[in-house]
Enzyme design. Structure first.
Site, PDB file in Angstrom:
ATOM      1  N   LYS A  90     -53.087   3.760 -41.294  1.00 35.17           N
ATOM      2  CA  LYS A  90     -54.447   4.279 -41.216  1.00 35.17           C
ATOM      3  C   LYS A  90     -54.349   5.586 -40.449  1.00 35.17           C
ATOM      4  O   LYS A  90     -54.038   5.586 -39.260  1.00 35.17           O
ATOM      5  CB  LYS A  90     -55.378   3.293 -40.510  1.00 35.17           C
TER       6      LYS A  90
ATOM      7  N   TYR B  64     -51.665   2.492 -37.087  1.00 29.03           N
ATOM      8  CA  TYR B  64     -52.940   3.207 -36.940  1.00 29.03           C
ATOM      9  C   TYR B  64     -52.746   4.383 -36.006  1.00 29.03           C
ATOM     10  O   TYR B  64     -52.473   4.211 -34.821  1.00 29.03           O
ATOM     11  CB  TYR B  64     -53.997   2.232 -36.408  1.00 29.03           C
TER      12      TYR B  64
END
Length: 290
Positions: A161, A133
């Site tokens: 992400k 992420y």
């Protein structure tokens, strides 16, 4: 190895009188499932996870697993310490995660080599796949495309992400990613740009509020239905903006309260939405027919 695609919701955590409202949380998860969400992301930043106790995390994940059935759960486990991240994984492992969401280490401001070594350490210790992420607005450091591609080559790292906000960087990752590695938008308002560039979908904040419409939007993008995603993009744009008029998840909690799904209570250092945020959200929800 799970295959992630489509719209996943970064679930908010409801509170009531200072405690986690587990009954409301169960309702929120059930609403997501009934709306056709593709996967769920409990215990991320939208969940106010830094202010949750270990027992609360375990119970929330237990509920999410029980209600969601076979839906993939990508569970937030990251910290700015590799050892603490591994401890989080071991804490949460018995409660049904399918993958771990691991944020780039925050506050430390590591070099790119340090970021790579962190993910190498964590992925080697993980008992489930890892979704990296990148969110420099929260961590203070950007994981570059080159570093992301190195991380993508690590066994067990299946996706990223990407919330850098830099579509050029994201497209570079998509174009050079190894086969099977998935790129998800971490910003609702960049979902179209990421998916139309070859990304796999979005990990969404806005889908806490309107999961059904976000699912239809993401699926229309994935199948290339220009008329459908164009129409839905116009409908959703005000919600995307409204969700970030204050720090996430303050506006989302305001919307959920307006919808009667839970309170708008936050845990410090976050505070409840202002009257102006409630007014904005009321107007947006009215426009969406919610």
């Amino acid at each position: 190895m799970i295959k992630l695609e489509g719209c996943g919701t970064a679930l908010a955590t409801p509170f009531k009188d200072g405690k986690v409202d587990y009954e409301a949380y169960e309702g929120l998860v059930r609403r997501q499932v009934d709306s056709g969400i593709d996967f769920l992301v409990p215990l991320g930043s939208t969940a106010e996870t830094p202010c949750l106790e270990d027992g609360e995390k375990c119970r929330l994940l237990e509920i999410a697993r029980s209600v969601s059935g076979s839906l993939p759960l990508v569970v937030g486990a990251g910290s700015n310490s590799p050892a603490a991240t591994v401890r989080n994984m071991r804490l949460l492992s018995p409660f049904g995660p399918d993958a771990y969401l691991v944020v780039v280490p925050f506050y430390n401001k590591p070099t790119q080599e340090g970021i790579f070594e962190y993910f190498k350490y964590v992925s080697e210790a993980a008992d489930k796949p890892v979704v990296a992420y990148n969110v420099p607005g929260r961590t203070g450091v950007n994981m570059t495309a080159a570093t992301t591609l190195r991380v993508a080559g690590l066994p067990g790292v299946i996706a990223v992400k990407e919330a850098s906000g830099d579509l050029g960087q994201i497209r570079s990752i998509i174009e050079a990613a190894p086969e099977g590695f998935r790129v998800f938008s971490g910003n609702d308002d960049q979902t179209a740009g990421v998916v139309l560039s070859g990304g796999a979908g979005v990990i969404s904040v806005a889908s806490n509020v309107d999961p059904s419409r976000m699912v239809r939007f993401t699926h229309a993008l994935l199948r290339g239905d220009e008329g459908e995603y164009g129409r839905l993009s116009g409908e959703l744009a005000p919600l995307f903006d409204a969700c970030f008029v204050e720090s996430n998840p303050i506006p989302v909690k305001a919307a959920l309260r307006i919808l009667g799904l839970c309170s708008s209570e936050m845990r410090l250092p976050l505070t409840e939405a202002t009257e102006e945020t409630f007014r904005i959200m009321e107007n947006v929800l009215g426009g969406l027919g919610l």
